[in-house]
Design a protein around this motif. Structure first.
Motif, PDB file in Angstrom:
ATOM      1  N   PHE A 156      10.983  28.439 -28.683  1.00  0.00           N
ATOM      2  CA  PHE A 156      12.310  28.596 -28.084  1.00  0.00           C
ATOM      3  C   PHE A 156      13.305  27.662 -28.748  1.00  0.00           C
ATOM      4  CE2 PHE A 156       9.416  30.080 -24.861  1.00  0.00           C
ATOM      5  CZ  PHE A 156      10.091  31.089 -24.202  1.00  0.00           C
TER       6      PHE A 156
ATOM      7  N   ARG B 293      10.828  21.954 -33.856  1.00  0.00           N
ATOM      8  CA  ARG B 293       9.969  21.932 -32.674  1.00  0.00           C
ATOM      9  C   ARG B 293       9.492  23.350 -32.335  1.00  0.00           C
ATOM     10  NH1 ARG B 293      12.813  19.740 -27.566  1.00  0.00           N
ATOM     11  NH2 ARG B 293      13.861  21.749 -27.830  1.00  0.00           N
TER      12      ARG B 293
ATOM     13  N   ARG C  97       3.172  31.440 -23.984  1.00  0.00           N
ATOM     14  CA  ARG C  97       4.276  30.637 -24.535  1.00  0.00           C
ATOM     15  C   ARG C  97       3.728  29.519 -25.411  1.00  0.00           C
ATOM     16  NH1 ARG C  97       6.127  30.953 -19.108  1.00  0.00           N
ATOM     17  NH2 ARG C  97       5.621  28.789 -18.689  1.00  0.00           N
ATOM     18  N   LYS C  98       2.661  28.923 -24.920  1.00  0.00           N
ATOM     19  CA  LYS C  98       2.098  27.781 -25.629  1.00  0.00           C
ATOM     20  C   LYS C  98       1.631  28.179 -27.028  1.00  0.00           C
ATOM     21  CE  LYS C  98      -1.674  26.008 -23.722  1.00  0.00           C
ATOM     22  NZ  LYS C  98      -2.268  25.185 -22.646  1.00  0.00           N
TER      23      LYS C  98
ATOM     24  N   PHE D  14      17.361  26.417 -28.042  1.00  0.00           N
ATOM     25  CA  PHE D  14      18.395  26.501 -27.012  1.00  0.00           C
ATOM     26  C   PHE D  14      19.754  26.113 -27.568  1.00  0.00           C
ATOM     27  CE2 PHE D  14      14.343  25.097 -25.347  1.00  0.00           C
ATOM     28  CZ  PHE D  14      14.064  26.061 -24.398  1.00  0.00           C
TER      29      PHE D  14
ATOM     30  N   ALA E 299       8.774  25.922 -21.334  1.00  0.00           N
ATOM     31  CA  ALA E 299       8.961  26.801 -22.486  1.00  0.00           C
ATOM     32  C   ALA E 299       7.867  26.599 -23.529  1.00  0.00           C
ATOM     33  CB  ALA E 299      10.338  26.562 -23.107  1.00  0.00           C
ATOM     34  N   ILE E 300       7.448  25.358 -23.727  1.00  0.00           N
ATOM     35  CA  ILE E 300       6.421  25.175 -24.754  1.00  0.00           C
ATOM     36  C   ILE E 300       5.026  25.409 -24.197  1.00  0.00           C
ATOM     37  CG2 ILE E 300       7.828  23.600 -26.133  1.00  0.00           C
ATOM     38  CD1 ILE E 300       5.982  21.346 -25.149  1.00  0.00           C
ATOM     39  N   GLY E 301       4.948  25.827 -22.941  1.00  0.00           N
ATOM     40  CA  GLY E 301       3.665  26.349 -22.492  1.00  0.00           C
ATOM     41  C   GLY E 301       2.944  25.575 -21.413  1.00  0.00           C
TER      42      GLY E 301
ATOM     43  N   ASP F 113      18.547  31.191 -28.065  1.00  0.00           N
ATOM     44  CA  ASP F 113      19.664  31.552 -27.195  1.00  0.00           C
ATOM     45  C   ASP F 113      20.906  30.772 -27.614  1.00  0.00           C
ATOM     46  OD1 ASP F 113      21.239  32.500 -25.207  1.00  0.00           O
ATOM     47  OD2 ASP F 113      19.935  31.892 -23.544  1.00  0.00           O
TER      48      ASP F 113
ATOM     49  N   ASN G 135      14.984  35.646 -21.670  1.00  0.00           N
ATOM     50  CA  ASN G 135      14.083  34.912 -20.775  1.00  0.00           C
ATOM     51  C   ASN G 135      12.896  35.765 -20.339  1.00  0.00           C
ATOM     52  OD1 ASN G 135      15.431  32.497 -20.824  1.00  0.00           O
ATOM     53  ND2 ASN G 135      16.634  32.895 -18.966  1.00  0.00           N
TER      54      ASN G 135
ATOM     55  N   ASN H 234      18.285  20.640 -26.284  1.00  0.00           N
ATOM     56  CA  ASN H 234      17.273  20.269 -25.315  1.00  0.00           C
ATOM     57  C   ASN H 234      16.196  19.365 -25.906  1.00  0.00           C
ATOM     58  OD1 ASN H 234      16.208  20.253 -22.827  1.00  0.00           O
ATOM     59  ND2 ASN H 234      15.806  22.441 -22.695  1.00  0.00           N
TER      60      ASN H 234
ATOM     61  N   ASN I 255      21.837  24.014 -26.322  1.00  0.00           N
ATOM     62  CA  ASN I 255      22.120  22.567 -26.298  1.00  0.00           C
ATOM     63  C   ASN I 255      20.935  21.749 -26.803  1.00  0.00           C
ATOM     64  OD1 ASN I 255      20.401  23.042 -24.298  1.00  0.00           O
ATOM     65  ND2 ASN I 255      21.649  22.242 -22.643  1.00  0.00           N
TER      66      ASN I 255
ATOM     67  N   LEU J 258       9.733  33.575 -19.225  1.00  0.00           N
ATOM     68  CA  LEU J 258      10.277  32.553 -18.334  1.00  0.00           C
ATOM     69  C   LEU J 258      10.818  33.199 -17.067  1.00  0.00           C
ATOM     70  CD1 LEU J 258      12.147  30.382 -20.976  1.00  0.00           C
ATOM     71  CD2 LEU J 258      10.019  29.821 -19.801  1.00  0.00           C
TER      72      LEU J 258
ATOM     73  N   LYS K  76       4.359  24.926 -34.367  1.00  0.00           N
ATOM     74  CA  LYS K  76       3.055  25.525 -34.071  1.00  0.00           C
ATOM     75  C   LYS K  76       2.902  26.894 -34.730  1.00  0.00           C
ATOM     76  CE  LYS K  76       4.886  27.160 -29.683  1.00  0.00           C
ATOM     77  NZ  LYS K  76       4.923  26.909 -28.240  1.00  0.00           N
TER      78      LYS K  76
ATOM     79  N   PRO L 161       4.973  20.086 -28.782  1.00  0.00           N
ATOM     80  CA  PRO L 161       4.241  21.342 -28.525  1.00  0.00           C
ATOM     81  C   PRO L 161       2.800  21.303 -29.019  1.00  0.00           C
ATOM     82  CG  PRO L 161       6.386  21.775 -29.504  1.00  0.00           C
ATOM     83  CD  PRO L 161       6.174  20.304 -29.603  1.00  0.00           C
TER      84      PRO L 161
ATOM     85  N   THR M  70      12.038  29.552 -12.937  1.00  0.00           N
ATOM     86  CA  THR M  70      11.869  28.933 -14.252  1.00  0.00           C
ATOM     87  C   THR M  70      13.134  29.055 -15.086  1.00  0.00           C
ATOM     88  OG1 THR M  70       9.575  29.551 -14.173  1.00  0.00           O
ATOM     89  CG2 THR M  70      10.452  28.910 -16.311  1.00  0.00           C
TER      90      THR M  70
END
Ligand SMILES: Nc1ncnc2c1ncn2[C@@H]1O[C@H](COP(=O)(O)OP(=O)(O)O)[C@@H](O)[C@H]1O
Ligand SMILES: [Mg+2]
Lengths: 261, 423
Positions: free
Chosen positions: A88, A155, A82-83, A90, B318-320, A167, A50, A94, A92, A55, A159, A108, B414
């Motif tokens: 990321f 996902r 991050r963008k 995860f 997370a994606i910004g 994780d 993180n 997400n 689960n 994060l 980008k 994204p 976060t």
């Protein structure tokens, strides 16, 4: 060098005092690594991931991600990093349940202000890499766990980030699906030179790692780079095949990769 | 991006449909209550105005100070010219002279001896050659027998009193009262019709005659106790009434004439001030109640929805996106919900209020023998306010609810937004 962790300490407030989750971690990651943070539950893997992913922030020390000091970024700059550069994945998945597979992967790109045409091209290309072109219009609830995680990988990759943080990506998957997505990620790592950092305690994942950083109780206890990355499980997978060809993925949006999976 | 989020919002029925229903219900009730209360209160004000006070009333200063005694010795004189100048100064208003008086009705037998007697409280209004006052006082439905006076010397009286005095239509009665100059006044009337109001105060002993007859009876040549002013085709407007009174009275501030006219707005008469104040504040009260109640409901709904959406928020961070952007989109979503819910609520609210305005709800059976001058049909009144009032609680409550619920995003670290999901 893509990430540098310097004397990183992370303390969480607990009651009147603190719980120290990371106790002075020093690490260097280079571009193109396929590395895992491995350790028992509670050893600080997620916390470290993180902070690398901006994060969370260090309590002491610093983390340099793509030449930027995480501790010195304001929330907006962190979001920007991050963008543009990070992906990321995860445990689960997400995925957003109300959106289709296509829309989940497209999400994204919306932040990157890409044209609709360009987005569509990218999304379809990325779904091809993970072998989900036939599920474009499905909702996450209609997919298996393995398919969901492949959408999540798409996902994260859509980008073309330089660094992907995953994780426990296999924690909810059975063996076959675990191998499947690991092969996918290894392929992407090889073809696109995307750096992957995992947090895991799954033996199946460890088998694929090129470098294993062992954490225990908030400290690095071992850092091995196996000369020959273990590939036993990998080879035994029937779907593994034409994948090692080293032509650029970008120049072949159709066929090769999708077929490989 | 916003488009993308709204697409998700519309697909997620628990986030869109339920809040929209909550908002729409609140707005429907707000719209309906607003139109109903403003209708009922407004109608009470109007019927009091039409019957006794006018929207404004012009009297002599001493008459206004003792108006409960109906002191016709203090009446306005030279009413023709006064009315003319009122009409000129306030062209947006209609003026009506009235005389209120008390007296004794005496029914003679064939020999001229008293057969029966009764106390009356009388009103002289314009009855002949004009239906304006009949319409204004809504007398048509109260006429239970006979007809309205069509020639001088005819009068209307309470049906109850008529029975008590054993009179029939066409009988002659003598009004005994005191004239303007303190003299004894006697005048003969013919009963042309009887009235029943369902209001004890009026049914006990009301008589209504043409104002010219009353003038003759009470020696009030070109005089009248009161001149009532009404906003033409409009409901009572306290601000306008007060302004009119102020500008009219300003002309007479320095007048030495003890009998100078004075204009009094409805809100300063007959304890109407309370009702006027209530009607002016009723929207604010309803709207505040609904903003608070709905905001609490939506806040809780937003908290629940927000908990469910921590996965989405975490992913978006997370994606910004920054927390700020996520928060703003939550508020923007709530704004959309608020607008949709309010539009639906206003439309449905108006659809419900409409029959309540045109048909109304007849409560006369419940209102038997009341002591108030209350309209017997409860009606809503749809005004310009009705169209937009629902948007205030509809939009404010959703936005406030979302803002309160969304604060949780800032409070949480976060990284914890992800932990919530992993647990
Ligand atoms: N926000 C937090 N507050 C308090 N303690 C935390 C918080 N996050 C993590 N921890 C603690 O830090 C330690 C490391 O957690 P984590 O990094 O999630 O471990 P891992 O991912 O290796 O299982 C755990 O003991 C955990 O309880
Ligand atoms: Mg963890």
């Amino acid at each position: 060098m893509i990430v540098e962790v310097k004397n990183l300490v992370k303390k969480f407030p607990i009651g009147d005092g603190f719980f120290t989750a990371l106790k002075g971690v020093n690490l260097v990651f280079t571009e193109g690594e396929f590395t895992g943070l491995v350790g028992p539950s509670g050893s600080g893997k997620t916390t470290l991931l993180n902070i690398i992913g901006t994060l969370d922030v260090p309590s002491e020390g610093d983390v340099i991600v793509l030449s930027k000091s995480v501790g010195n970024l304001n929330p907006k700059e962190a979001a920007q990093l991050r963008k543009e550069e990070l992906g990321f994945i995860f445990q689960n998945y997400n995925l957003l349940p109300v959106y289709t597979v296509f829309e989940n992967v497209e999400f994204p790109l919306l932040l990157l202000k890409m044209s609709a045409g360009e987005r569509k091209k990218r999304v379809l290309e990325t779904l091809e890499w993970v072998g989900l072109t036939d599920k474009v219009k499905s909702r996450p609830s209609q997919l298996s766990g393995g398919e969901c995680q492949r959408v999540a990988i798409a996902r994260a990759m859509v980008k073309r980030p330089r660094l992907v943080l995953a994780d426990e990506p296999t924690a909810n998957l059975d063996a076959a699906n675990s191998h499947h997505i690991l092969q996918t990620m290894e392929k992407l790592n090889r073809e696109l030179k995307t750096t992957f950092i995992f947090a895991t305690h799954d033996e199946k994942v460890i088998g694929y790692l090129h470098r294993i950083i062992r954490l225990a109780d908030g400290q690095v206890v071992a850092d091995d780079s196996p000369l020959n990355p273990p590939k036993g499980d990998f080879k035994s997978e029937p779907s593994e095949g034409t994948f090692t060809n080293n032509t650029s993925l970008n120049s072949s949006p159709s066929g090769r990769l999708g077929g490989a999976l | 991006m916003i488009q993308f989020l709204f697409k998700g919002l519309m697909r997620d029925k628990s986030r869109s449909l339920i809040p929209i229903i909550v908002v729409a219900l609140g707005v429907i009730i707000t719209v309906f209550l607003q139109s109903l209360l403003s209708g009922v209160i407004g109608d009470s004000i109007e019927s009091t105005a039409n019957f006794t006070t006018g929207h404004v009333k012009v009297m002599t200063r001493p008459y206004s100070e003792n108006s409960s005694q109906l002191p016709n010795d203090l009446a306005l004189v030279g009413v023709d010219t006064l009315k003319e100048s009122l009409q000129k100064q306030f062209p947006e208003m209609t003026w009506a002279e009235r005389i209120q008086f008390g007296g004794l009705l005496d029914a003679p037998d064939s020999n001229g001896h008293t057969r029966s007697q009764g106390n009356v409280s009388g009103m002289g209004i314009r009855l002949l050659n004009s239906t304006e006052e009949i319409t204004r006082m809504n007398l048509v439905p109260t006429l239970v027998s006979g007809k309205f006076p069509s020639k001088p010397g005819e009068m209307l009286m309470s049906d109850e009193l008529c029975r008590k005095m054993k009179l029939k239509l066409g009988d002659k009665v003598t009004l005994i009262s005191s004239g303007m100059y303190g003299d004894m006044a006697m005048y003969n009337f013919t009963v042309s019709g009887t009235l029943h109001f369902g209001i004890a105060m009026l049914d006990r002993g009301l008589m209504i005659a043409d104002i010219e007859d009353v003038r003759s009876a009470l020696n009030m040549e070109n005089a009248s106790g009161e001149i009532l002013g009404f906003f033409t085709n409009a409901r009572y407007d306290n601000k306008l009434a007060k302004e009119a009174a102020k500008s009219f009275n300003a002309q007479y501030v320095s007048s030495q004439d003890k009998f100078a006219p004075v204009m009094v707005p409805l809100s300063d008469m007959n304890d109407m001030g309370f009702l006027v104040a209530y009607s002016e504040n009723v929207q604010g009260i309803i709207v505040s109640i609904f903003i608070i109640a709905m905001a609490i409901v939506l806040w809780n709904a937003g908290l629940l929805g927000g908990l469910r959406r921590y996965g989405e928020f975490g992913l978006r961070l997370a994606i910004g996106e920054s927390k700020h952007e996520v928060y703003l989109t939550i508020v923007a979503e709530s704004l959309l919900i608020g607008i949709i819910g309010s539009v639906i609520g206003v439309i449905v609210g108006l659809l419900i209020s409409w029959p309540m305005q045109t048909v109304g709800w007849d409560i006369s059976s419940m209102m038997k023998d009341s002591n108030f001058l209350m309209p017997s049909v409860m009606r809503a009144h749809i005004s310009r306010t009705t169209y937009y009032i629902g948007f205030v609680p509809g939009i404010l409550s959703t936005v406030i609810g979302a803002m309160l619920a969304g604060i949780g995003i800032y409070k949480r670290q976060t990284a914890n937004l992800f932990k919530e999901l992993e647990g």
